[in-house]
Design a protein around this motif. Sequence first.
Motif, PDB file in Angstrom:
ATOM      1  N   ALA A  68       0.745   6.815  -2.838  1.00 14.50           N
ATOM      2  CA  ALA A  68      -0.385   5.938  -2.537  1.00 14.50           C
ATOM      3  C   ALA A  68      -0.970   5.442  -3.854  1.00 14.50           C
ATOM      4  CB  ALA A  68      -1.437   6.694  -1.743  1.00 14.50           C
ATOM      5  N   VAL A  69      -1.120   4.135  -3.959  1.00 14.29           N
ATOM      6  CA  VAL A  69      -1.724   3.522  -5.142  1.00 14.29           C
ATOM      7  C   VAL A  69      -2.947   2.769  -4.631  1.00 14.29           C
ATOM      8  CG1 VAL A  69      -1.382   1.895  -7.035  1.00 14.29           C
ATOM      9  CG2 VAL A  69       0.533   3.306  -6.254  1.00 14.29           C
ATOM     10  N   THR A  70      -4.127   3.252  -5.018  1.00 14.68           N
ATOM     11  CA  THR A  70      -5.317   2.707  -4.383  1.00 14.68           C
ATOM     12  C   THR A  70      -6.540   2.693  -5.292  1.00 14.68           C
ATOM     13  OG1 THR A  70      -6.756   2.953  -2.449  1.00 14.68           O
ATOM     14  CG2 THR A  70      -5.867   4.974  -3.394  1.00 14.68           C
ATOM     15  N   ALA A  71      -7.423   1.779  -5.002  1.00 21.09           N
ATOM     16  CA  ALA A  71      -8.701   1.737  -5.701  1.00 21.09           C
ATOM     17  C   ALA A  71      -9.690   2.710  -5.075  1.00 21.09           C
ATOM     18  CB  ALA A  71      -9.274   0.319  -5.662  1.00 21.09           C
ATOM     19  N   GLN A  72      -9.322   3.292  -3.939  1.00 19.03           N
ATOM     20  CA  GLN A  72     -10.181   4.271  -3.277  1.00 19.03           C
ATOM     21  C   GLN A  72     -10.113   5.579  -4.057  1.00 19.03           C
ATOM     22  OE1 GLN A  72      -8.287   4.046   0.651  1.00 19.03           O
ATOM     23  NE2 GLN A  72     -10.275   3.377   1.411  1.00 19.03           N
ATOM     24  N   ALA A  73     -11.158   5.881  -4.772  1.00 16.48           N
ATOM     25  CA  ALA A  73     -11.166   7.081  -5.602  1.00 16.48           C
ATOM     26  C   ALA A  73     -12.426   7.907  -5.367  1.00 16.48           C
ATOM     27  CB  ALA A  73     -11.043   6.694  -7.078  1.00 16.48           C
ATOM     28  N   MET A  74     -12.931   7.847  -4.159  1.00 17.61           N
ATOM     29  CA  MET A  74     -14.113   8.632  -3.813  1.00 17.61           C
ATOM     30  C   MET A  74     -13.685  10.052  -3.445  1.00 17.61           C
ATOM     31  SD  MET A  74     -16.497   6.367  -4.135  1.00 17.61           S
ATOM     32  CE  MET A  74     -17.912   7.010  -3.290  1.00 17.61           C
ATOM     33  N   VAL A  75     -14.639  10.951  -3.420  1.00 20.21           N
ATOM     34  CA  VAL A  75     -14.357  12.324  -3.038  1.00 20.21           C
ATOM     35  C   VAL A  75     -13.747  12.327  -1.637  1.00 20.21           C
ATOM     36  CG1 VAL A  75     -15.384  14.562  -2.523  1.00 20.21           C
ATOM     37  CG2 VAL A  75     -16.207  13.245  -4.478  1.00 20.21           C
ATOM     38  N   GLY A  76     -12.614  12.986  -1.488  1.00 18.52           N
ATOM     39  CA  GLY A  76     -11.951  13.091  -0.200  1.00 18.52           C
ATOM     40  C   GLY A  76     -10.861  12.061   0.044  1.00 18.52           C
ATOM     41  N   ASP A  77     -10.834  10.964  -0.724  1.00 13.65           N
ATOM     42  CA  ASP A  77      -9.817   9.931  -0.507  1.00 13.65           C
ATOM     43  C   ASP A  77      -8.404  10.442  -0.787  1.00 13.65           C
ATOM     44  OD1 ASP A  77     -11.488   7.925   0.426  1.00 13.65           O
ATOM     45  OD2 ASP A  77     -11.892   7.147  -1.583  1.00 13.65           O
ATOM     46  N   ARG A  78      -8.249  11.213  -1.852  1.00 10.64           N
ATOM     47  CA  ARG A  78      -6.933  11.772  -2.182  1.00 10.64           C
ATOM     48  C   ARG A  78      -6.439  12.655  -1.033  1.00 10.64           C
ATOM     49  NH1 ARG A  78      -3.536  13.259  -6.417  1.00 10.64           N
ATOM     50  NH2 ARG A  78      -2.605  15.317  -6.172  1.00 10.64           N
ATOM     51  N   GLU A  79      -7.312  13.527  -0.549  1.00 10.34           N
ATOM     52  CA  GLU A  79      -6.939  14.442   0.532  1.00 10.34           C
ATOM     53  C   GLU A  79      -6.594  13.670   1.813  1.00 10.34           C
ATOM     54  OE1 GLU A  79      -8.948  16.498  -2.636  1.00 10.34           O
ATOM     55  OE2 GLU A  79      -9.581  14.743  -1.502  1.00 10.34           O
ATOM     56  N   LYS A  80      -7.379  12.647   2.109  1.00 15.18           N
ATOM     57  CA  LYS A  80      -7.124  11.828   3.298  1.00 15.18           C
ATOM     58  C   LYS A  80      -5.759  11.152   3.201  1.00 15.18           C
ATOM     59  CE  LYS A  80      -8.939   7.795   5.780  1.00 15.18           C
ATOM     60  NZ  LYS A  80      -9.897   6.697   5.758  1.00 15.18           N
ATOM     61  N   THR A  81      -5.443  10.646   2.023  1.00  8.82           N
ATOM     62  CA  THR A  81      -4.173   9.955   1.814  1.00  8.82           C
ATOM     63  C   THR A  81      -2.993  10.919   1.938  1.00  8.82           C
ATOM     64  OG1 THR A  81      -5.308   8.401   0.360  1.00  8.82           O
ATOM     65  CG2 THR A  81      -2.920   8.476   0.204  1.00  8.82           C
ATOM     66  N   LEU A  82      -3.114  12.091   1.348  1.00 15.86           N
ATOM     67  CA  LEU A  82      -2.048  13.083   1.425  1.00 15.86           C
ATOM     68  C   LEU A  82      -1.890  13.587   2.858  1.00 15.86           C
ATOM     69  CD1 LEU A  82      -2.682  15.045  -1.886  1.00 15.86           C
ATOM     70  CD2 LEU A  82      -0.965  13.271  -1.463  1.00 15.86           C
ATOM     71  N   ALA A  83      -3.004  13.763   3.567  1.00 12.21           N
ATOM     72  CA  ALA A  83      -2.949  14.199   4.963  1.00 12.21           C
ATOM     73  C   ALA A  83      -2.271  13.150   5.850  1.00 12.21           C
ATOM     74  CB  ALA A  83      -4.360  14.498   5.475  1.00 12.21           C
ATOM     75  N   ALA A  84      -2.368  11.888   5.456  1.00  8.20           N
ATOM     76  CA  ALA A  84      -1.737  10.802   6.216  1.00  8.20           C
ATOM     77  C   ALA A  84      -0.225  10.766   6.018  1.00  8.20           C
ATOM     78  CB  ALA A  84      -2.347   9.465   5.814  1.00  8.20           C
ATOM     79  N   GLY A  85       0.282  11.516   5.031  1.00  8.83           N
ATOM     80  CA  GLY A  85       1.729  11.575   4.836  1.00  8.83           C
ATOM     81  C   GLY A  85       2.229  11.090   3.491  1.00  8.83           C
ATOM     82  N   ALA A  86       1.328  10.674   2.611  1.00  5.98           N
ATOM     83  CA  ALA A  86       1.765  10.287   1.267  1.00  5.98           C
ATOM     84  C   ALA A  86       2.196  11.538   0.495  1.00  5.98           C
ATOM     85  CB  ALA A  86       0.639   9.576   0.521  1.00  5.98           C
ATOM     86  N   ASP A  87       3.151  11.372  -0.404  1.00  5.38           N
ATOM     87  CA  ASP A  87       3.633  12.498  -1.209  1.00  5.38           C
ATOM     88  C   ASP A  87       2.794  12.725  -2.462  1.00  5.38           C
ATOM     89  OD1 ASP A  87       6.308  13.380   0.069  1.00  5.38           O
ATOM     90  OD2 ASP A  87       6.378  11.198   0.070  1.00  5.38           O
ATOM     91  N   ASN A  88       2.119  11.671  -2.903  1.00  3.62           N
ATOM     92  CA  ASN A  88       1.264  11.785  -4.073  1.00  3.62           C
ATOM     93  C   ASN A  88       0.298  10.618  -4.059  1.00  3.62           C
ATOM     94  OD1 ASN A  88       0.245  12.665  -6.624  1.00  3.62           O
ATOM     95  ND2 ASN A  88       2.270  13.499  -7.107  1.00  3.62           N
ATOM     96  N   TYR A  89      -0.583  10.575  -5.072  1.00  5.09           N
ATOM     97  CA  TYR A  89      -1.708   9.646  -5.072  1.00  5.09           C
ATOM     98  C   TYR A  89      -1.988   9.237  -6.509  1.00  5.09           C
ATOM     99  CZ  TYR A  89      -6.766   8.556  -4.653  1.00  5.09           C
ATOM    100  OH  TYR A  89      -7.999   7.983  -4.711  1.00  5.09           O
ATOM    101  N   ALA A  90      -2.161   7.943  -6.718  1.00  4.96           N
ATOM    102  CA  ALA A  90      -2.559   7.438  -8.032  1.00  4.96           C
ATOM    103  C   ALA A  90      -3.664   6.412  -7.819  1.00  4.96           C
ATOM    104  CB  ALA A  90      -1.378   6.797  -8.747  1.00  4.96           C
TER     105      ALA A  90
END
Length: 124
Positions: A84-106
């Motif tokens: 996931a490559v996103t401008a969403q960098a608020m608390v919890g966004d990384r966890e939400k993205t990983l829970a959705a099935g992404a393997d990593n987050y940037a």
Amino acid sequence: MASKKKVLIIDDDSRNIFALSAVLKARGFQCVSASGAIEGIGLLTSDPEIGIVLMDMMMPEMDGYEAIDQIRSNQEIAGIPIIAVTAQAMVGDREKTLAAGADNYASKPIDVDYLTAILNEHLN
């Protein structure tokens, strides 16, 4: 060897695609791109050389969350790593993205060294 490094960039902003492609090509990655999730999923199903996806999470028509869900539910492409490559960098966004099935987050702006390390980890 180059086919192992084929990266699919899915982003609705052509400037992001241009910048990411330029940086990644300079680091030895082969890049293909899609300007939306529907087009990107089509590329994934038709190009077996794609080894990883960089997915923008905020797009019109189909956002990254829905796209990840569709990819993960398609047996042909379900195992392809998605970053996931996103401008969403608020608390919890990384966890939400990983829970959705992404393997990593940037988060944007992209730390290129960090992203390169993630890509190498998944592609090698």
